[in-house]
Design a protein around this motif. Structure first.
Motif, short mmCIF file in Angstrom:
data_model
loop_
_atom_site.label_atom_id
_atom_site.label_comp_id
_atom_site.label_asym_id
_atom_site.label_seq_id
_atom_site.Cartn_x
_atom_site.Cartn_y
_atom_site.Cartn_z
N ARG A 110 0.83 -1.21 0.00
CA ARG A 110 0.00 0.00 0.00
C ARG A 110 0.86 1.26 0.00
NH1 ARG A 110 -5.46 -0.28 1.43
NH2 ARG A 110 -6.24 -2.41 1.64
N LEU A 111 1.97 1.24 0.74
CA LEU A 111 2.86 2.40 0.74
C LEU A 111 3.45 2.65 -0.64
CD1 LEU A 111 4.78 1.95 4.13
CD2 LEU A 111 3.28 3.85 3.51
N LEU A 112 3.84 1.58 -1.31
CA LEU A 112 4.36 1.73 -2.67
C LEU A 112 3.30 2.28 -3.62
CD1 LEU A 112 6.57 -1.46 -3.08
CD2 LEU A 112 7.35 0.90 -3.03
N ALA A 113 2.09 1.76 -3.50
CA ALA A 113 1.00 2.23 -4.36
C ALA A 113 0.70 3.69 -4.09
CB ALA A 113 -0.24 1.37 -4.15
N MET A 114 0.71 4.08 -2.80
CA MET A 114 0.45 5.47 -2.43
C MET A 114 1.54 6.39 -2.97
SD MET A 114 -1.91 7.15 -0.87
CE MET A 114 -2.17 8.84 -0.32
N LEU A 150 1.05 6.96 -6.65
CA LEU A 150 -0.06 7.88 -6.92
C LEU A 150 0.35 9.33 -6.66
CD1 LEU A 150 -3.16 6.02 -5.42
CD2 LEU A 150 -2.73 6.51 -7.82
N GLU A 151 1.07 9.56 -5.56
CA GLU A 151 1.42 10.93 -5.20
C GLU A 151 2.44 11.53 -6.14
OE1 GLU A 151 2.58 10.57 -1.13
OE2 GLU A 151 0.56 10.99 -0.40
N LYS A 152 3.18 10.70 -6.85
CA LYS A 152 4.15 11.22 -7.82
C LYS A 152 3.48 11.64 -9.13
CE LYS A 152 8.40 8.93 -6.28
NZ LYS A 152 9.46 7.97 -6.66
N LEU A 153 2.25 11.19 -9.35
CA LEU A 153 1.55 11.54 -10.59
C LEU A 153 1.06 12.98 -10.52
CD1 LEU A 153 -0.62 8.35 -11.26
CD2 LEU A 153 1.45 9.05 -12.47
N GLU A 154 1.37 13.79 -11.54
CA GLU A 154 0.81 15.14 -11.63
C GLU A 154 -0.58 15.10 -12.27
OE1 GLU A 154 3.50 17.61 -13.72
OE2 GLU A 154 5.04 17.54 -12.15
N GLY A 190 -6.02 3.08 2.80
CA GLY A 190 -7.00 2.73 1.77
C GLY A 190 -7.79 3.92 1.28
N LEU A 191 -8.48 4.61 2.20
CA LEU A 191 -9.30 5.75 1.79
C LEU A 191 -8.42 6.93 1.32
CD1 LEU A 191 -12.14 5.75 4.47
CD2 LEU A 191 -12.22 4.94 2.11
N ALA A 192 -7.20 7.04 1.87
CA ALA A 192 -6.29 8.09 1.41
C ALA A 192 -5.95 7.88 -0.07
CB ALA A 192 -5.02 8.10 2.25
N MET A 193 -5.74 6.61 -0.48
CA MET A 193 -5.47 6.33 -1.89
C MET A 193 -6.69 6.65 -2.75
SD MET A 193 -3.05 2.98 -2.30
CE MET A 193 -3.73 1.94 -1.04
N VAL A 194 -7.88 6.30 -2.28
CA VAL A 194 -9.10 6.60 -3.04
C VAL A 194 -9.26 8.12 -3.22
CG1 VAL A 194 -11.60 6.36 -3.14
CG2 VAL A 194 -10.21 4.50 -2.22
N ALA A 233 -14.58 11.99 13.36
CA ALA A 233 -13.68 11.31 12.42
C ALA A 233 -14.10 11.48 10.96
CB ALA A 233 -13.60 9.82 12.75
N LEU A 234 -15.30 12.01 10.71
CA LEU A 234 -15.78 12.11 9.32
C LEU A 234 -14.84 12.92 8.43
CD1 LEU A 234 -19.66 12.53 9.52
CD2 LEU A 234 -18.38 10.83 8.19
N ALA A 235 -14.28 13.99 8.98
CA ALA A 235 -13.41 14.85 8.17
C ALA A 235 -11.98 14.33 8.09
CB ALA A 235 -13.41 16.27 8.74
N ARG A 236 -11.65 13.24 8.82
CA ARG A 236 -10.26 12.80 8.88
C ARG A 236 -10.03 11.41 8.31
NH1 ARG A 236 -7.17 13.42 14.28
NH2 ARG A 236 -5.51 13.12 12.71
N VAL A 237 -11.09 10.70 7.98
CA VAL A 237 -10.91 9.31 7.57
C VAL A 237 -10.15 9.16 6.25
CG1 VAL A 237 -12.87 8.36 8.84
CG2 VAL A 237 -13.22 9.37 6.56
N THR A 238 -10.05 10.24 5.47
CA THR A 238 -9.29 10.15 4.22
C THR A 238 -7.83 10.58 4.40
OG1 THR A 238 -10.03 12.39 3.59
CG2 THR A 238 -11.33 10.52 2.78
N GLU A 239 -7.43 10.91 5.64
CA GLU A 239 -6.04 11.26 5.88
C GLU A 239 -5.17 10.00 5.89
OE1 GLU A 239 -5.67 13.48 9.45
OE2 GLU A 239 -7.07 15.06 8.84
N ARG A 240 -3.91 10.18 5.48
CA ARG A 240 -3.00 9.03 5.52
C ARG A 240 -2.75 8.58 6.96
NH1 ARG A 240 2.31 10.07 2.09
NH2 ARG A 240 2.32 11.97 3.34
#
Length: 469
Positions: free
Chosen positions: A312-316, A319-323, A436-440, A413-420
């Motif tokens: 998951r770290l590699l996938a994240m 994703l973050e390197k993509l502009e 998971g949700l951070a990647m989404v 937690a609603l506003a934070r569940v997408t944080e890494r």
């Protein structure tokens, strides 16, 4: 075209248009102003001569005495030899004539029109009516340069109007003053325009030089060099931009170092973890002691968790390197993806006795990242779903929703569940990676869309919205 050239051309166009309008206005007013000045002088002279002529009047009639005639003739023949602001005046150009109360010419300084009826001319006609009389007449109707401006003044005796005296000034006598005024306007206007262009050129060069320094700094950073930040004097927008670029560079370098370290760490850890897991599986086959079997199971389980976390770290990181996403969006059918996920999670679904329902057909998106987003949404829904319930997948328009029946997300937690790395505890499960949700959310951002999570009456609904461009 470079920025400095664009600025100079734009400045030149604006300055040229403004200068054209101003000079056109000034040139349009130059001749009328000179004529107005000459007319004002003629009015004064006409009234002075009118008083002189009135002194010789007898019995309410104008008398042109020999001394007056001689004086006026001598005046017409004088040679002033005057230097008027650099212009030589060597003759008298003023034409003088005197008419009686009926408009008949009694005296003409040119000796041509005495006895003629001038009552039809505006200067005489209007003055005899008690109004201001003036006219402009061409001696040659086809030649504008032969125009003569006449101004009249009433001659009064004992309060009665007894005649009119008119003074005429040829346009050719005024033209040198008009031309000189226009030359001065051209000279000073041209000098001012050149000065403004020079200042504009210097300003464009100065701005272009500062921008080029900033561009050179940005290009050096892009080429993996380590240049010193450019130093700009003053506190303007370019200096603020340079500070912002420097701050961005430092943040990006820190982020790149972190991503490189994470990638290096994950790659270096995968081989030892695989060895640990393999060793645990071998020990599990050889050990018969129940207490030791429990430890080997734990080794295998935790090594698998670490391996999943690294994936998951590699996938994240990728994703973050993509502009931006590659330009290969297409219609992606959701049902086959859900079936593939079900096959890979068969044991977990069977353990909780969960069903999966799919509504809707396909979604226009980039296939690989959409698959990753869907799998993570379903994994998250599976993790918190209550036993013997149904996971719902629905495609409606440009939105993909995944719904589960289970505990609601706390308001805090609603506003934070997408944080890494932010995760909530799920009953009967180990703590998740929080990725998971951070990647989404990252995938939604790359698509120009959004991810929203809301609590329903009996569970949670996550909706991935992807704009259809």
């Amino acid at each position: 075209m470079k920025l400095g050239q664009r600025l100079l051309v734009f400045y030149f166009l604006i300055l040229g248009v403004v200068s054209w309008f101003v000079l056109d206005l000034v040139f349009g007013q130059a001749k009328p102003l000179v004529r107005q000045s000459a007319e004002e002088t003629l009015v004064d002279a006409a009234n002075l001569l009118a008083e002189i002529v009135a002194e010789d009047a007898e019995s309410g009639e104008i008398v042109i005495t020999s001394s007056l005639r001689q004086a006026l003739n001598r005046y017409a023949g004088r040679t002033p030899d005057a230097d008027i602001w650099g212009l030589k005046k060597d003759r008298i150009h003023t034409h003088i004539y005197i008419t009686g109360p009926t408009g008949t010419v009694l005296f003409d300084s040119r000796g041509k029109d005495e006895g003629e009826d001038f009552s039809r001319w505006n200067d005489v006609h209007l003055t005899l009516q008690g109004r201001y009389g003036a006219r402009t007449t061409r001696t040659d109707p086809e030649d504008p340069s032969t125009s003569v401006m006449y101004v009249a003044a009433p001659i009064r005796h004992s309060g009665s109007l007894i005649g009119v005296i008119s003074l005429g000034k040829p346009g050719r006598a005024i033209e040198p003053f008009v031309q000189r005024a226009e030359r001065h306007l051209l000279l000073y206007g041209g000098a001012a325009l050149f000065g403004c262009l020079l200042l504009g050129g210097l300003l464009a060069w100065w701005l272009s030089r500062r921008v080029n320094r900033l561009r050179g700094y940005a290009e050096a950073v892009a080429n993996d060099e380590r240049p010193a930040p450019p130093a700009f004097r003053g506190n303007d927008e370019i200096r603020a931009l340079a500070d912002a670029v420097t701050a961005m560079r430092r943040r990006l370098e820190e982020r790149a170092r972190l991503e490189d370290n994470v990638s290096l760490l994950t790659h270096e850890m995968k081989s030892p973890l695989a060895a640990i897991r393999g060793a645990g599986e071998i020990l599990q086959d050889e050990i018969r002691d129940p207490s030791l079997i429990r430890f080997t199971d734990n080794v295998i389980h935790e090594s698998q968790r670490l391996s999943d976390l690294l994936d998951r770290l590699l996938a994240m990181a990728r994703l973050e390197k993509l502009e931006s996403l590659p330009d290969r969006k297409r219609r992606v059918s959701i049902s086959p993806l859900v079936e593939e996920w079900q096959r890979s999670r068969y044991s977990l679904l069977a353990e909780k006795q969960l069903d999966v329902s799919v509504a809707g057909s396909d979604l226009h998106a980039e296939a690989d990242t959409l698959k990753l987003a869907l799998f993570n949404l379903l994994d998250n829904a599976l993790r918190f779903a209550s036993a013997r319930t149904t996971l719902g997948v629905q495609v409606e328009g440009n939105a993909l929703s995944v719904t589960n029946i289970g505990p609601a997300i706390p308001d805090y937690a609603l506003a934070r569940v997408t944080e890494r790395f932010y995760s909530l505890p799920a009953p009967g499960h180990d703590k998740s990676s929080g990725l998971g949700l951070a990647m989404v959310n990252e995938i939604a951002t790359l698509h120009g869309g959004s991810l929203t999570l809301v609590n329903t009456d009996n569970g949670v609904r996550a909706t991935l919205t992807i704009p259809q461009h």
